[in-house]
Design a protein around this motif. Structure first.
Motif, PDB file in Angstrom:
ATOM      1  N   TRP A  58       0.856  -1.187   0.000  1.00 18.04           N
ATOM      2  CA  TRP A  58       0.000   0.000   0.000  1.00 18.04           C
ATOM      3  C   TRP A  58       0.893   1.238   0.000  1.00 18.04           C
ATOM      4  N   ARG A  59       0.270   2.385  -0.227  1.00 15.63           N
ATOM      5  CA  ARG A  59       1.013   3.637  -0.199  1.00 15.63           C
ATOM      6  C   ARG A  59       0.262   4.675   0.632  1.00 15.63           C
ATOM      7  N   ILE A  60       1.029   5.598   1.212  1.00 13.92           N
ATOM      8  CA  ILE A  60       0.472   6.646   2.048  1.00 13.92           C
ATOM      9  C   ILE A  60       1.373   7.866   1.941  1.00 13.92           C
ATOM     10  N   THR A  61       0.809   9.058   1.979  1.00 15.07           N
ATOM     11  CA  THR A  61       1.564  10.305   1.823  1.00 15.07           C
ATOM     12  C   THR A  61       1.869  10.899   3.197  1.00 15.07           C
ATOM     13  N   LEU A  62       3.125  11.270   3.410  1.00 11.39           N
ATOM     14  CA  LEU A  62       3.575  11.857   4.672  1.00 11.39           C
ATOM     15  C   LEU A  62       4.295  13.173   4.413  1.00 11.39           C
ATOM     16  N   LYS A  63       4.359  13.973   5.474  1.00  9.88           N
ATOM     17  CA  LYS A  63       5.074  15.236   5.454  1.00  9.88           C
ATOM     18  C   LYS A  63       6.219  15.188   6.464  1.00  9.88           C
ATOM     19  N   PRO A  64       7.220  16.041   6.306  1.00 15.80           N
ATOM     20  CA  PRO A  64       8.317  16.054   7.299  1.00 15.80           C
ATOM     21  C   PRO A  64       7.787  16.358   8.692  1.00 15.80           C
ATOM     22  N   GLY A  65       8.285  15.616   9.674  1.00  5.15           N
ATOM     23  CA  GLY A  65       7.870  15.810  11.057  1.00  5.15           C
ATOM     24  C   GLY A  65       6.677  14.980  11.469  1.00  5.15           C
ATOM     25  N   GLN A  66       6.110  14.165  10.562  1.00  5.75           N
ATOM     26  CA  GLN A  66       4.996  13.293  10.937  1.00  5.75           C
ATOM     27  C   GLN A  66       5.512  11.961  11.453  1.00  5.75           C
ATOM     28  N   ARG A  67       4.610  11.179  12.033  1.00  6.46           N
ATOM     29  CA  ARG A  67       4.878   9.814  12.447  1.00  6.46           C
ATOM     30  C   ARG A  67       3.897   8.903  11.735  1.00  6.46           C
ATOM     31  N   LEU A  68       4.274   7.631  11.624  1.00 13.38           N
ATOM     32  CA  LEU A  68       3.411   6.642  10.968  1.00 13.38           C
ATOM     33  C   LEU A  68       3.395   5.380  11.820  1.00 13.38           C
ATOM     34  N   ASP A  69       2.196   4.947  12.201  1.00 10.90           N
ATOM     35  CA  ASP A  69       2.009   3.717  12.974  1.00 10.90           C
ATOM     36  C   ASP A  69       1.268   2.701  12.104  1.00 10.90           C
ATOM     37  N   ILE A  70       1.854   1.513  11.949  1.00 10.60           N
ATOM     38  CA  ILE A  70       1.253   0.449  11.151  1.00 10.60           C
ATOM     39  C   ILE A  70       1.082  -0.785  12.028  1.00 10.60           C
ATOM     40  N   LYS A  71      -0.117  -1.366  11.971  1.00  9.44           N
ATOM     41  CA  LYS A  71      -0.392  -2.631  12.633  1.00  9.44           C
ATOM     42  C   LYS A  71      -0.991  -3.584  11.604  1.00  9.44           C
ATOM     43  N   ALA A  72      -0.466  -4.792  11.599  1.00  9.45           N
ATOM     44  CA  ALA A  72      -0.968  -5.829  10.708  1.00  9.45           C
ATOM     45  C   ALA A  72      -1.322  -7.044  11.557  1.00  9.45           C
ATOM     46  N   SER A  73      -2.568  -7.518  11.428  1.00  5.75           N
ATOM     47  CA  SER A  73      -3.046  -8.666  12.224  1.00  5.75           C
ATOM     48  C   SER A  73      -3.573  -9.738  11.290  1.00  5.75           C
ATOM     49  N   VAL A  74      -3.240 -10.980  11.598  1.00 10.80           N
ATOM     50  CA  VAL A  74      -3.696 -12.108  10.807  1.00 10.80           C
ATOM     51  C   VAL A  74      -4.361 -13.119  11.739  1.00 10.80           C
ATOM     52  N   GLU A  75      -5.471 -13.675  11.299  1.00  7.49           N
ATOM     53  CA  GLU A  75      -6.214 -14.679  12.064  1.00  7.49           C
ATOM     54  C   GLU A  75      -5.804 -16.073  11.597  1.00  7.49           C
ATOM     55  N   VAL A  76      -5.394 -16.906  12.546  1.00 12.74           N
ATOM     56  CA  VAL A  76      -5.015 -18.283  12.216  1.00 12.74           C
ATOM     57  C   VAL A  76      -6.005 -19.231  12.880  1.00 12.74           C
ATOM     58  N   PRO A  77      -6.289 -20.356  12.250  1.00 11.07           N
ATOM     59  CA  PRO A  77      -7.201 -21.322  12.869  1.00 11.07           C
ATOM     60  C   PRO A  77      -6.482 -22.131  13.947  1.00 11.07           C
ATOM     61  N   GLY A  78      -7.232 -22.805  14.783  1.00  7.61           N
ATOM     62  CA  GLY A  78      -6.641 -23.662  15.800  1.00  7.61           C
ATOM     63  C   GLY A  78      -5.828 -24.779  15.170  1.00  7.61           C
ATOM     64  N   GLY A  79      -4.669 -25.056  15.743  1.00  9.59           N
ATOM     65  CA  GLY A  79      -3.797 -26.088  15.207  1.00  9.59           C
ATOM     66  C   GLY A  79      -3.001 -25.639  13.996  1.00  9.59           C
ATOM     67  N   TYR A  80      -2.832 -24.326  13.840  1.00  8.32           N
ATOM     68  CA  TYR A  80      -2.053 -23.815  12.695  1.00  8.32           C
ATOM     69  C   TYR A  80      -0.632 -24.348  12.799  1.00  8.32           C
TER      70      TYR A  80
END
Length: 298
Positions: A58-80
């Motif tokens: 993906w892409r996102i536009t930032l400016k100087p002095g900003q911060r960027l927080d990214i979280k990625a979560s994946v669901e796994v089934p039982g017994g993965y």
């Protein structure tokens, strides 16, 4: 023909309405592309089915002095099960700057989360989350304005490659560390003054003809302390002397000329009759004695 055309039109509209056949159910927002050029905007977040072994961007536009927080979560089934030990997988997040250079995550997180066979979440089923934040550390602020890229995926997969898992990506921006103003680039200055180059002296007289004696005459004039105005005269005198010496060497002496010239032809009536004792081209003795008549030419 009209019936066939109507059926084809309906089929085309049905395809456009339902979308591509391989689109995964549950995808919302921007699904992400598979290259920098095909990346899609990440506006707050996205949900999609992640195929293990793929790495959408993906892409996102930032400016100087900003911060960027990214979280990625994946669901796994039982017994993965990624495979027997020591096999494991990593859910990872990577952020690239506008020059497509990967950035290190701030803090202690490296942007990955390990998934292995004996993990409690893998045994019972649940959520694995990887996080990455940039722009909150003094020595790594966001300095360049432009498009930043976010990539998410599961790496190190062997047994589960090709499986699909629900994926959620969230993005947050805010105020980060203000970058220090960059100093103007200075290529440097010389350590000392550059000496001026000497100007060549103007020629007062045309150069003399090149001869073997010209350098010797110039050296003799220099060694004897002759004034500068005498140097051209010495060069010309040496050239004249060389020419005269060459002319003398090339002209043979009188005796040499006589030796080189062929003897003159004998006058009529002086050729001796008969064999020697007369020498070549010698006058035979008069047969009439002193005062006698000259010899007959025949």
């Amino acid at each position: 023909m009209r019936v066939r055309t109507a059926l084809m039109t309906a089929a085309a509209f049905g395809f456009l309405a339902t979308g591509p056949a391989n689109a995964a159910d549950g995808d919302t927002g921007s699904a992400g592309g598979y290259s920098f050029n095909s990346s899609t905007p990440l506006a707050g977040g996205a949900q999609r089915q992640l195929t293990v072994g793929d790495f959408p961007i993906w892409r996102i536009t930032l400016k100087p002095g900003q911060r960027l927080d990214i979280k990625a979560s994946v669901e796994v089934p039982g017994g993965y099960d990624p495979g027997p030990s020591p096999h494991y997988e990593r859910l990872g997040v990577r952020i690239y700057d506008p020059t497509r250079r990967p950035l290190l995550c701030d803090g202690s997180s490296d942007g990955t989360k390990m998934i292995y066979r004996g993990h409690a979440t893998a045994l019972s089923g649940g959520t694995f989350t990887a996080e990455c934040t940039v722009g909150t550390v003094d020595y790594k602020p966001i300095e360049r304005a432009g498009t930043y890229y976010v990539q998410v995926g599961i790496g190190g997969a062997t047994r589960t490659k090709g499986d699909t898992l629900p994926l959620t990506v969230s993005a947050g921006t805010g105020t980060g560390v203000t970058p220090r103003p960059a100093e103007s680039w200075n290529p440097g200055t010389p350590a000392g003054a550059v000496p001026a180059e000497p100007k060549p002296a103007a020629a007062t007289t045309p150069p003399a003809a090149a001869t073997d004696t010209a350098p010797a005459a110039a050296a003799a004039a220099t060694s004897t302390g002759l004034p500068p105005w005498a140097m051209p005269g010495a060069l010309v005198g040496g050239a004249v002397a060389a020419l005269a010496l060459g002319a003398v060497r090339r002209r043979p002496g009188r005796e040499a000329q006589q030796r080189l010239m062929p003897p003159p032809a004998p006058a009529p009536g002086t050729v001796p009759n008969g064999p020697p004792p007369y020498g070549a081209w010698q006058q035979p003795p008069s047969s009439g004695g002193p005062g006698g008549p000259p010899p007959s030419p025949f």
